[in-house]
Write a protein that holds these residues in place. Structure first.
Motif, PDB file in Angstrom:
ATOM      1  N   ARG A  43      -0.208  -7.155   9.225  1.00  0.00           N
ATOM      2  CA  ARG A  43       0.350  -6.002   8.513  1.00  0.00           C
ATOM      3  C   ARG A  43       1.722  -5.666   9.062  1.00  0.00           C
ATOM      4  O   ARG A  43       2.021  -5.903  10.235  1.00  0.00           O
ATOM      5  N   ASP A  44       2.548  -5.111   8.193  1.00  0.00           N
ATOM      6  CA  ASP A  44       3.883  -4.629   8.541  1.00  0.00           C
ATOM      7  C   ASP A  44       3.850  -3.125   8.295  1.00  0.00           C
ATOM      8  O   ASP A  44       3.856  -2.683   7.140  1.00  0.00           O
ATOM      9  N   ARG A  45       3.812  -2.369   9.377  1.00  0.00           N
ATOM     10  CA  ARG A  45       3.642  -0.921   9.218  1.00  0.00           C
ATOM     11  C   ARG A  45       4.904  -0.248   8.697  1.00  0.00           C
ATOM     12  O   ARG A  45       4.825   0.848   8.156  1.00  0.00           O
ATOM     13  N   VAL A  46       6.041  -0.894   8.844  1.00  0.00           N
ATOM     14  CA  VAL A  46       7.276  -0.331   8.298  1.00  0.00           C
ATOM     15  C   VAL A  46       7.291  -0.492   6.782  1.00  0.00           C
ATOM     16  O   VAL A  46       7.630   0.428   6.045  1.00  0.00           O
ATOM     17  N   LYS A  47       6.893  -1.673   6.320  1.00  0.00           N
ATOM     18  CA  LYS A  47       6.890  -1.941   4.887  1.00  0.00           C
ATOM     19  C   LYS A  47       5.591  -1.495   4.215  1.00  0.00           C
ATOM     20  O   LYS A  47       5.462  -1.607   2.987  1.00  0.00           O
ATOM     21  N   ASN A  48       4.621  -1.027   5.006  1.00  0.00           N
ATOM     22  CA  ASN A  48       3.324  -0.635   4.451  1.00  0.00           C
ATOM     23  C   ASN A  48       2.700  -1.766   3.641  1.00  0.00           C
ATOM     24  O   ASN A  48       2.181  -1.555   2.530  1.00  0.00           O
ATOM     25  N   THR A  49       2.762  -2.945   4.193  1.00  0.00           N
ATOM     26  CA  THR A  49       2.285  -4.136   3.483  1.00  0.00           C
ATOM     27  C   THR A  49       1.352  -4.944   4.377  1.00  0.00           C
ATOM     28  O   THR A  49       1.596  -5.078   5.578  1.00  0.00           O
ATOM     29  N   ALA A 103       0.842  -1.199   0.000  1.00  0.00           N
ATOM     30  CA  ALA A 103       0.000   0.000   0.000  1.00  0.00           C
ATOM     31  C   ALA A 103       0.874   1.245   0.000  1.00  0.00           C
ATOM     32  O   ALA A 103       1.888   1.290   0.712  1.00  0.00           O
ATOM     33  N   SER A 104       0.491   2.245  -0.766  1.00  0.00           N
ATOM     34  CA  SER A 104       1.278   3.476  -0.827  1.00  0.00           C
ATOM     35  C   SER A 104       0.366   4.655  -1.125  1.00  0.00           C
ATOM     36  O   SER A 104      -0.790   4.485  -1.518  1.00  0.00           O
ATOM     37  N   GLY A 105       0.902   5.851  -0.916  1.00  0.00           N
ATOM     38  CA  GLY A 105       0.186   7.056  -1.294  1.00  0.00           C
ATOM     39  C   GLY A 105      -0.341   7.900  -0.147  1.00  0.00           C
ATOM     40  O   GLY A 105      -0.768   9.031  -0.372  1.00  0.00           O
ATOM     41  N   ARG A 106      -0.334   7.354   1.048  1.00  0.00           N
ATOM     42  CA  ARG A 106      -0.799   8.137   2.205  1.00  0.00           C
ATOM     43  C   ARG A 106      -0.458   7.372   3.474  1.00  0.00           C
ATOM     44  O   ARG A 106      -0.061   6.208   3.426  1.00  0.00           O
ATOM     45  N   SER A 107      -0.671   8.025   4.617  1.00  0.00           N
ATOM     46  CA  SER A 107      -0.601   7.329   5.893  1.00  0.00           C
ATOM     47  C   SER A 107      -1.867   6.490   6.053  1.00  0.00           C
ATOM     48  O   SER A 107      -2.966   6.949   5.759  1.00  0.00           O
ATOM     49  N   PHE A 108      -1.719   5.246   6.519  1.00  0.00           N
ATOM     50  CA  PHE A 108      -2.875   4.368   6.654  1.00  0.00           C
ATOM     51  C   PHE A 108      -3.411   4.302   8.079  1.00  0.00           C
ATOM     52  O   PHE A 108      -4.271   3.467   8.384  1.00  0.00           O
TER      53      PHE A 108
END
Length: 120
Positions: free
Chosen positions: A72-78, A24-29
């Motif tokens: 989820r991995d918040r560092v990798k945004n995945t 996931a990319s493009g913003r803070s989730f």
């Protein structure tokens, strides 16, 4: 611009395992939920599992409880979907999507999907 990109699909025998990834990319989730959906041929797209980005709380469809794990991995945004004890009826295109934790709770960004095929 928010982007959701799935990967990890493939062909596996019944009883086997696969791990799907959703980058996931493009913003803070923070304050968002990320979910997995699936759509089998001739069927409507259905909910599989979701995870709150902030708290990590999860929800599963009854059909996958005890077999699938979302994380989820918040560092990798995945976001990952670990699928164990796969059945032929799990065959579908798997999509990840995201929505806000606030109303109207609509999943508004979707990935392109990844095919999972489970052979009997």
């Amino acid at each position: 611009q928010v982007h959701m990109v799935e990967s990890g699909g493939g062909l596996v025998q019944a009883g086997g395992s696969l791990r799907l990834s959703c980058a996931a990319s493009g913003r803070s989730f923070n304050n968002y939920v990320v979910a997995w959906f699936r759509q089998a041929p001739g069927k409507e797209r259905g909910f599989v599992a979701s995870i709150s980005w902030s708290s990590g709380s999860t929800v599963y469809a009854d059909s996958v409880k005890g077999r699938f794990t979302i994380s989820r991995d918040r560092v990798k945004n995945t976001v990952y979907l670990q699928m164990n004890s796969l059945k032929p009826e799990d065959t579908a295109v798997y999509y990840c999507a995201t929505r806000s934790v606030r109303p109207p709770y609509k999943y508004d960004y979707w990935g392109q999907g990844t095919q999972v095929t489970v052979s009997s």
